[in-house]
Design an enzyme around this catalytic site. Structure first.
Site, mmCIF file in Angstrom:
data_model
loop_
_atom_site.group_PDB
_atom_site.id
_atom_site.type_symbol
_atom_site.label_atom_id
_atom_site.label_comp_id
_atom_site.label_asym_id
_atom_site.label_seq_id
_atom_site.Cartn_x
_atom_site.Cartn_y
_atom_site.Cartn_z
ATOM 1 N N TYR A 5 0.849 -1.186 0.000
ATOM 2 C CA TYR A 5 0.000 0.000 0.000
ATOM 3 C C TYR A 5 0.885 1.236 0.000
ATOM 4 O O TYR A 5 1.791 1.365 0.827
ATOM 5 C CB TYR A 5 -0.924 0.036 1.225
ATOM 6 C CG TYR A 5 -1.968 1.129 1.109
ATOM 7 C CD1 TYR A 5 -3.252 0.842 0.666
ATOM 8 C CD2 TYR A 5 -1.656 2.461 1.383
ATOM 9 C CE1 TYR A 5 -4.197 1.845 0.498
ATOM 10 C CE2 TYR A 5 -2.591 3.466 1.212
ATOM 11 C CZ TYR A 5 -3.859 3.152 0.778
ATOM 12 O OH TYR A 5 -4.795 4.149 0.598
ATOM 13 N N GLN A 59 -10.864 -0.092 0.817
ATOM 14 C CA GLN A 59 -11.274 -0.962 -0.291
ATOM 15 C C GLN A 59 -10.068 -1.619 -0.959
ATOM 16 O O GLN A 59 -10.145 -2.769 -1.404
ATOM 17 C CB GLN A 59 -12.112 -0.188 -1.320
ATOM 18 C CG GLN A 59 -11.415 0.973 -2.003
ATOM 19 C CD GLN A 59 -11.568 2.279 -1.248
ATOM 20 O OE1 GLN A 59 -11.816 2.294 -0.048
ATOM 21 N NE2 GLN A 59 -11.428 3.391 -1.956
ATOM 22 N N ASN A 111 -3.462 6.004 5.981
ATOM 23 C CA ASN A 111 -4.171 6.801 6.984
ATOM 24 C C ASN A 111 -4.920 5.894 7.963
ATOM 25 O O ASN A 111 -4.758 4.666 7.953
ATOM 26 C CB ASN A 111 -5.130 7.790 6.300
ATOM 27 C CG ASN A 111 -6.210 7.087 5.474
ATOM 28 O OD1 ASN A 111 -6.476 5.900 5.644
ATOM 29 N ND2 ASN A 111 -6.826 7.823 4.570
ATOM 30 N N SER A 153 5.219 9.221 13.855
ATOM 31 C CA SER A 153 6.680 9.176 13.794
ATOM 32 C C SER A 153 7.285 9.739 15.080
ATOM 33 O O SER A 153 6.721 10.625 15.720
ATOM 34 C CB SER A 153 7.165 9.983 12.593
ATOM 35 O OG SER A 153 8.551 9.820 12.410
ATOM 36 N N GLN A 189 11.116 15.131 12.050
ATOM 37 C CA GLN A 189 10.025 14.204 12.337
ATOM 38 C C GLN A 189 8.741 14.943 12.678
ATOM 39 O O GLN A 189 7.649 14.486 12.357
ATOM 40 C CB GLN A 189 10.416 13.259 13.472
ATOM 41 C CG GLN A 189 11.577 12.361 13.128
ATOM 42 C CD GLN A 189 11.388 11.653 11.799
ATOM 43 O OE1 GLN A 189 10.479 10.850 11.632
ATOM 44 N NE2 GLN A 189 12.240 11.956 10.826
ATOM 45 N N HIS A 246 6.177 15.588 9.878
ATOM 46 C CA HIS A 246 5.364 14.507 9.333
ATOM 47 C C HIS A 246 3.891 14.666 9.693
ATOM 48 O O HIS A 246 3.000 14.402 8.886
ATOM 49 C CB HIS A 246 5.839 13.153 9.899
ATOM 50 C CG HIS A 246 6.937 12.516 9.115
ATOM 51 N ND1 HIS A 246 6.798 12.134 7.807
ATOM 52 C CD2 HIS A 246 8.193 12.173 9.465
ATOM 53 C CE1 HIS A 246 7.925 11.593 7.382
ATOM 54 N NE2 HIS A 246 8.792 11.608 8.373
ATOM 55 N N GLU A 285 11.386 4.985 17.950
ATOM 56 C CA GLU A 285 11.478 4.561 16.550
ATOM 57 C C GLU A 285 12.855 4.947 15.994
ATOM 58 O O GLU A 285 13.566 4.117 15.451
ATOM 59 C CB GLU A 285 10.372 5.244 15.753
ATOM 60 C CG GLU A 285 10.390 4.946 14.268
ATOM 61 C CD GLU A 285 9.382 5.774 13.491
ATOM 62 O OE1 GLU A 285 9.102 5.408 12.337
ATOM 63 O OE2 GLU A 285 8.889 6.785 14.023
ATOM 64 N N HIS A 286 13.210 6.219 16.115
ATOM 65 C CA HIS A 286 14.508 6.722 15.663
ATOM 66 C C HIS A 286 15.279 7.254 16.869
ATOM 67 O O HIS A 286 14.753 8.071 17.629
ATOM 68 C CB HIS A 286 14.356 7.880 14.668
ATOM 69 C CG HIS A 286 13.443 7.599 13.516
ATOM 70 N ND1 HIS A 286 12.132 8.053 13.467
ATOM 71 C CD2 HIS A 286 13.650 6.924 12.367
ATOM 72 C CE1 HIS A 286 11.583 7.663 12.324
ATOM 73 N NE2 HIS A 286 12.486 6.977 11.642
ATOM 74 N N ASP A 289 15.881 7.970 6.376
ATOM 75 C CA ASP A 289 14.567 7.964 5.741
ATOM 76 C C ASP A 289 14.663 7.700 4.244
ATOM 77 O O ASP A 289 13.711 7.181 3.647
ATOM 78 C CB ASP A 289 13.873 9.311 5.963
ATOM 79 C CG ASP A 289 13.209 9.409 7.326
ATOM 80 O OD1 ASP A 289 13.046 8.360 7.985
ATOM 81 O OD2 ASP A 289 12.854 10.527 7.733
ATOM 82 N N GLU A 307 0.867 -36.543 29.664
ATOM 83 C CA GLU A 307 -0.185 -35.590 29.295
ATOM 84 C C GLU A 307 -1.504 -36.295 28.970
ATOM 85 O O GLU A 307 -2.450 -35.645 28.511
ATOM 86 C CB GLU A 307 0.272 -34.756 28.090
ATOM 87 C CG GLU A 307 1.453 -33.842 28.401
ATOM 88 C CD GLU A 307 1.880 -32.993 27.210
ATOM 89 O OE1 GLU A 307 1.333 -33.187 26.099
ATOM 90 O OE2 GLU A 307 2.752 -32.127 27.385
ATOM 91 N N HIS A 331 -0.862 -40.019 20.842
ATOM 92 C CA HIS A 331 0.489 -39.510 20.628
ATOM 93 C C HIS A 331 1.520 -40.560 21.057
ATOM 94 O O HIS A 331 2.476 -40.860 20.333
ATOM 95 C CB HIS A 331 0.720 -38.235 21.453
ATOM 96 C CG HIS A 331 0.118 -37.000 20.884
ATOM 97 N ND1 HIS A 331 -1.246 -36.798 20.789
ATOM 98 C CD2 HIS A 331 0.708 -35.876 20.379
ATOM 99 C CE1 HIS A 331 -1.467 -35.610 20.263
ATOM 100 N NE2 HIS A 331 -0.303 -35.026 19.997
#
Length: 435
Positions: A135, A196, A219, A242, A264, A267, A332-333, A366, A420, A425
Site C-alpha cells: 500500500y 477498499q 491513513n 513518527s 520528524q 510529518h 522509533e529513531h 529515511d 499428558e 500420541h
C-alpha cells in the site's frame, strides 16, 4: 509566529516516571466511527469484489472507470515515469535503490540442516512468500522512498509477485512513486486506495489477486483495515506517529539538533520529538534555535503543533542515565549525537534505528542510508524490529528421523505423551520403537 516553549522534564524529579508515561501516551487505531465504516467497506468488497472496489473508488477518489482494467497501470507506465524524471531525481532515486538493495542482500538467510550421529536430520527450510501487497499513499502525500523500502526487501527475499495499490484522487499520479515502483521491481499496480484496496488485496477479486501479506503506510482507514484483515493475511505493523529521540552531550550545533527534531515533527501533528541531555544550558540553546528556525519552515504549523503537544526536553545527570531513559521510551529513531556514540551503543537495548554521531542525521535513514525506514513505533521497539527481508520469508522446520533415531527419541516422546494423557500420541511414537 511564537515558537512553543518545549515541555521540560527532569529525570531527578520524583514525578518523572509518571510525567514520562503521560508524555508517551498515544491511542492507536480505535475510532468507533472509522471502525464501523471500514467494516462496511471490507464486507462489501468481500461480497461483491470488483463492483464494490469501483463503487468506492468513484465515491472517494472521484474516478469512474467502466472496469477494473481502467485502474491498472502497465509496466510501460512505470518505466515511462522513470524515464521522464529529471536526471538529478533519477540519479538520486537509483542511488537510494542501490543502497537499500545492497543492505538488504546481507539479510538473506539460507536454509540449513544438520545430521545427528544416528542419521537423523534436523533443520530449517527458508522460503519466500508467493505474493505481497504494497500500500502506497497517493496524490500529493506520496512517498517514493516507502516504495523502495517495502518492495526491494520483498524482491531480495524472493517474493514471486508484488501488487502495489496507490490511490490517484482526481486522476493525480505521482511520477516519482511510479518511477520507484519500476526501480524496485513491482509487478502490478492498481490505482485504488483506502480500506477498499486493503480488502481487495486481502480477499482477492476477479481483477486484484489475493496476497499473503500487506505492507506499507496509510491513513487511519488503511491502518484500521489492515488490523481487521490480519489473520486472513499477514501485515507489517500498525504504525503510530513518527518519533525521534536525540541524546546529545551538548557539543553539537543546536541548529542541527533543532532541525533534526523538526524532521520528524513535520510529518504529522502527532509526531513526537524528544531531546535528552545532561547539559541544561544546551537545552536552552536548542529552544532558541527552534524559535529562530521555525518561521523558516514550509510546514511550520504542523511542526509547531507537534512541538507544543508532544515534544519534550529531558534533563538527565549523565549520558548513562540518558540511555536508561531512552530504553524506557524505546524510540522509533534514536540519534546518539555525542563524541563517542559507539561507547554508548552497548547500553541501548530498545530502538528501531540508531543513528550514531553528530553527522548522522535521521533524515539520511529515511531516504538513502540503506537500512529500512519502516520501524517500530509507540514503544514496540521493545519487541519488534525494522522491516526486512525476513518479513517476506517463512521458515519451515525439517525433521527426518532414522530408524534408530525414531526408536530412541520415541521412548522419550512416549513418556511425555502419557504424562499428558495423550495416548494416541504415545502409541504413534511407540509403534516405531524397535524391540
Amino acid at each position: 509566529m511564537n515558537a512553543p516553549v518545549i515541555r521540560r522534564l527532569n529525570a531527578a524529579d520524583a514525578s518523572f516516571a509518571q510525567e514520562l508515561d503521560a508524555l508517551l501516551a498515544w491511542e492507536s487505531v480505535s475510532d468507533p466511527g472509522v471502525q464501523s465504516r471500514v467494516e462496511e467497506i471490507l464486507s462489501a468488497v468481500k461480497a461483491r469484489g470488483d463492483d464494490a472496489v469501483l463503487e468506492f473508488t468513484a465515491r472517494f477518489d472521484r474516478l469512474e472507470p467502466s472496469s477494473m482494467a481502467g485502474l491498472e497501470l502497465s509496466q510501460s507506465d512505470m518505466q515511462s515515469a522513470l524515464d521522464s524524471l529529471p536526471k538529478v531525481q533519477r540519479d538520486a532515486l537509483e542511488t537510494a535503490a542501490a543502497r537499500v538493495r545492497r543492505y538488504h542482500e546481507r539479510q538473506v538467510q539460507p536454509s540449513w540442516s544438520y545430521e545427528e550421529d544416528d542419521g537423523t536430520l534436523l533443520g530449517q527450510q527458508v522460503t519466500a512468500m508467493d505474493r505481497v501487497g504494497l500500500y502506497v499513499p497517493g496524490g500529493k502525500a506520496a512517498y517514493p522512498s516507502s516504495v523502495l523500502m517495502n518492495a526491494i526487501p520483498a524482491k531480495v527475499a524472493g517474493v514471486g509477485e508484488i501488487i502495489m495499490v496507490v490511490p490517484t484522487p482526481g486522476g493525480e499520479r505521482n511520477q516519482l512513486v511510479l518511477a520507484a515502483a519500476a526501480l524496485a521491481g513491482v509487478d502490478r499496480v492498481f490505482t485504488i486506495g483506502g480500506a477498499q484496496a486493503v480488502a481487495a488485496l486481502a480477499y482477492g477479486t476477479a481483477s486484484v489477486p489475493k496476497v499473503d501479506k500487506i505492507v506499507g503506510p496509510g491513513n487511519i482507514y488503511v491502518a484500521t483495515a489492515k488490523r481487521a484483515v490480519y489473520g486472513t493475511v499477514g501485515i507489517d505493523m500498525i504504525a503510530g506517529p513518527s518519533e525521534i529521540l536525540v541524546i546529545c552531550d551538548g557539543q553539537t550545533d543546536p541548529d542541527w539538533i533543532a532541525m533534526d527534531l523538526f524532521s520528524q515533527a513535520e510529518h504529522d501533528e502527532q509526531a513526537q520529538p524528544i531531546l535528552i541531555s545532561q547539559d541544561a544550558a544546551f537545552l536552552e540553546q536548542v529552544q532558541q534555535s527552534i524559535a529562530k528556525l521555525l518561521p523558516t519552515m514550509e510546514r511550520k504549523d504542523i511542526i509547531q503543533t507537534s512541538l507544543q503537544d508532544r515534544a519534550a526536553f529531558i534533563l538527565v545527570d549523565s549520558l548513562e542515565q540518558a540511555c536508561e531513559v531512552s530504553n524506557r521510551i524505546a524510540p522509533e529513531h534514536l540519534e546518539l549525537s555525542v563524541e563517542d556514540p559507539q561507547a554508548l551503543l552497548s547500553q541501548i537495548r530498545h530502538a528501531g534505528a540508531i543513528f550514531m554521531g553528530r553527522y548522522t542525521a535521521e533524515a539520511l535513514g529515511d531516504y538513502c542510508a540503506g537500512p529500512n525506514h519502516v520501524l517500530p513505533t509507540s514503544g514496540t521497539a521493545r519487541f519488534s524490529s525494522p522491516l526486512g527481508v525476513y518479513d517476506f520469508q517463512k521458515r519451515s522446520s525439517l525433521i527426518m528421523f532414522s530408524e534408530d533415531g525414531a526408536s530412541e527419541v520415541g521412548k522419550v516422546a512416549s513418556v511425555l505423551a502419557r504424562g499428558e494423557y495423550l495416548t494416541a500420541h504415545a502409541r504413534s511414537a511407540e509403534y516405531r520403537i524397535k524391540d
